[in-house]
Write a protein that holds these residues in place. Structure first.
Motif, short mmCIF file in Angstrom:
data_model
loop_
_atom_site.label_atom_id
_atom_site.label_comp_id
_atom_site.label_asym_id
_atom_site.label_seq_id
_atom_site.Cartn_x
_atom_site.Cartn_y
_atom_site.Cartn_z
N VAL A 17 22.50 27.29 44.90
CA VAL A 17 23.72 27.57 45.67
C VAL A 17 24.83 26.60 45.27
N ASP A 18 24.49 25.33 45.16
CA ASP A 18 25.50 24.32 44.84
C ASP A 18 26.05 24.54 43.43
N LEU A 19 25.18 24.83 42.47
CA LEU A 19 25.64 25.04 41.10
C LEU A 19 26.53 26.28 41.02
N ALA A 20 26.12 27.34 41.74
CA ALA A 20 26.94 28.55 41.74
C ALA A 20 28.33 28.26 42.30
N ARG A 21 28.39 27.47 43.33
CA ARG A 21 29.68 27.13 43.94
C ARG A 21 30.52 26.27 43.01
#
Length: 453
Positions: A439-443
């Motif tokens: 999730v963090d990388l996608a954001r």
């Protein structure tokens, strides 16, 4: 607060690479934020139900006064244990005696526990007998030594009365509690480390903007409660569904398991249920002759073999000595003393009692209540800080992306390695950590794409 990475300069130049230390700190900050935001409700439930569970010893004394207490006559004389067991068996005629606990003091009743089809699922029936009159004062559904009230609070604390599916909640809470504590400490201590005094780390500030004061209070409460948080996390995981099984397997492989007495005997006839009362009396007398003091639990071997008499005191000083006694001859066939337990077994026993709030009596209870109150305080302050920055648009109120560049390969690599290692013993932690990273990388990638568009 996170800091923005320098934007890519005009003319095709490249931004100055960010230091891995800065990337790790900002990644930990976002980890602390995201996990705190989504795991905090689980921690709140665990803290509140934990407080209720810790208070059950006092509550039970009132709720189950009739079952638990007996009034000793002036002479102090009572009826034989065999007669008490007979009375209990008459109160539970369809049961098979599983355990007998003589009164632990002059004001307590005798407990006789039965495996019975009349008991609730996964429960037993326990008859309470006045040792001075031989009369049954009550019959309750029990789980081991726990009475219905404590069992209800324990089920709520462990799985929300949802069975095995509900145990995921408590394992997630225990798995992430120590990570939240550690990440919070690291990000707080490394924040402007050269400009802060020891007092600023340990005591909340009363100056500055409201958010700064809230952050200071949140951090200092976490630091003071850290040892308790680490302890509750570690001991709570020993009861968990997935990590707990791994811990048990590890203890077994290292021979750290709790030792038990051997109950095998040669040519020992099985004791019929009709003979259990008198045999219990005889076995108890043998245990007394070998200095096995109260409180004790007597476990029959109805299908043959030795009976066991074990001390069951879990408050300090711990009493956990056990004897295996041949009911046909009265001879001791095996014994295990608590002082001979492996160190890991002793620590596990003490840790469980400490987690349950019974090792040091009311002092233990107050300490656990204080730690649980700290968890509740941390959650309230954390949500309040987030609410004041609550979303006013897409993504508002969340930690800001790192900028147009995503120079976090090293930080993500370290976190991925940590997830792989931790996932071996703590599966839910490993899986949920990988979800956070995704999730963090996608954001971050989305933020970088918007910045270059």
């Amino acid at each position: 607060m996170t800091t923005q990475a320098p934007a890519r300069p005009a003319g095709g130049g490249t931004a100055k690479p960010r230091r891995l230390r800065d990337e790790l700190r900002e990644l930990l900050l976002r980890l602390h934020f995201y996990v705190g935001l989504f795991i905090a409700p689980f921690l709140m439930v665990a803290a509140v139900t934990g407080i209720l569970y810790v208070l059950t010893p006092q509550i039970e004394q009132v709720v189950y006064d009739k079952e638990l207490h007996a009034s000793a006559p002036a002479s102090g004389e009572g009826v034989a244990l065999a007669e008490q067991v007979e009375a209990a068996r008459a109160a539970v005629p369809d049961g098979t005696i599983a355990e007998i606990r003589p009164p632990k003091d002059m004001e307590s009743t005798t407990r006789v526990t039965f495996d019975s089809p009349s008991a609730k699922k996964d429960r037993q029936l326990t008859a309470f007998v006045d040792p001075y009159t031989g009369k049954v004062t009550g019959v309750l559904n029990t789980f081991g030594e726990w009475l219905p009230l404590r069992t209800w609070f324990d089920d709520m604390h462990r799985h929300l009365h949802l069975g095995d599916p509900g145990r995921v909640y408590s394992e997630l809470a225990a798995s992430w509690l120590w990570v939240l504590a550690l990440s919070g400490i690291i990000t707080w201590i490394t924040r402007k480390i050269r400009r802060r005094s020891a007092r600023a780390y340990l005591l909340p500030t009363r100056k500055g903007p409201r958010r700064q004061r809230s952050m200071s209070l949140h951090a200092t409460v976490g630091i003071w409660a850290a040892i308790g948080l680490f302890f509750l996390s570690a001991t709570g995981l020993t009861w968990s569904q997935f990590a707990g099984g791994n811990v048990s397997a590890l203890r077994a492989s290292l021979d750290w398991s709790t030792p038990t007495v051997a109950t095998d005997t040669t040519n020992t006839p099985a004791v019929a249920q009709n003979d259990v009362p008198q045999t219990a009396q005889e076995v108890l007398e043998v245990a007394r002759d070998h200095d096995l003091g109260d409180p004790v639990a007597i476990t029959p071997a109805n299908d043959g073999g030795a009976w066991t008499v074990s001390q069951v005191q879990r408050s300090w000083p711990l009493k956990q000595d056990s004897l295996a006694i041949d009911p046909s001859s009265g001879s001791v066939v095996d014994s295990v003393k608590f002082e001979d337990w492996p160190l890991a077994g002793k620590l596990a026993e003490a840790g469980i009692s400490l987690h349950m709030g019974i090792l040091f009596g009311w002092v233990n209870q107050l300490a656990l209540i204080a730690v649980a109150a700290a968890v509740i305080t941390l959650i309230v302050i954390g949500y309040r800080m987030w609410w004041r920055r609550r979303p006013k648009g897409p993504g508002a109120g969340l930690p800001k992306p790192l900028g147009r560049r995503v120079d976090t390969a090293g930080a993500y690599g370290i976190l991925l390695a940590a997830a792989a290692i931790l996932g071996v013993l703590l599966p839910l932690l490993g899986v949920s950590l990988i979800v956070f990273m995704a999730v963090d990388l996608a954001r971050q990638l989305l933020g970088a794409r918007r910045g270059t568009s």
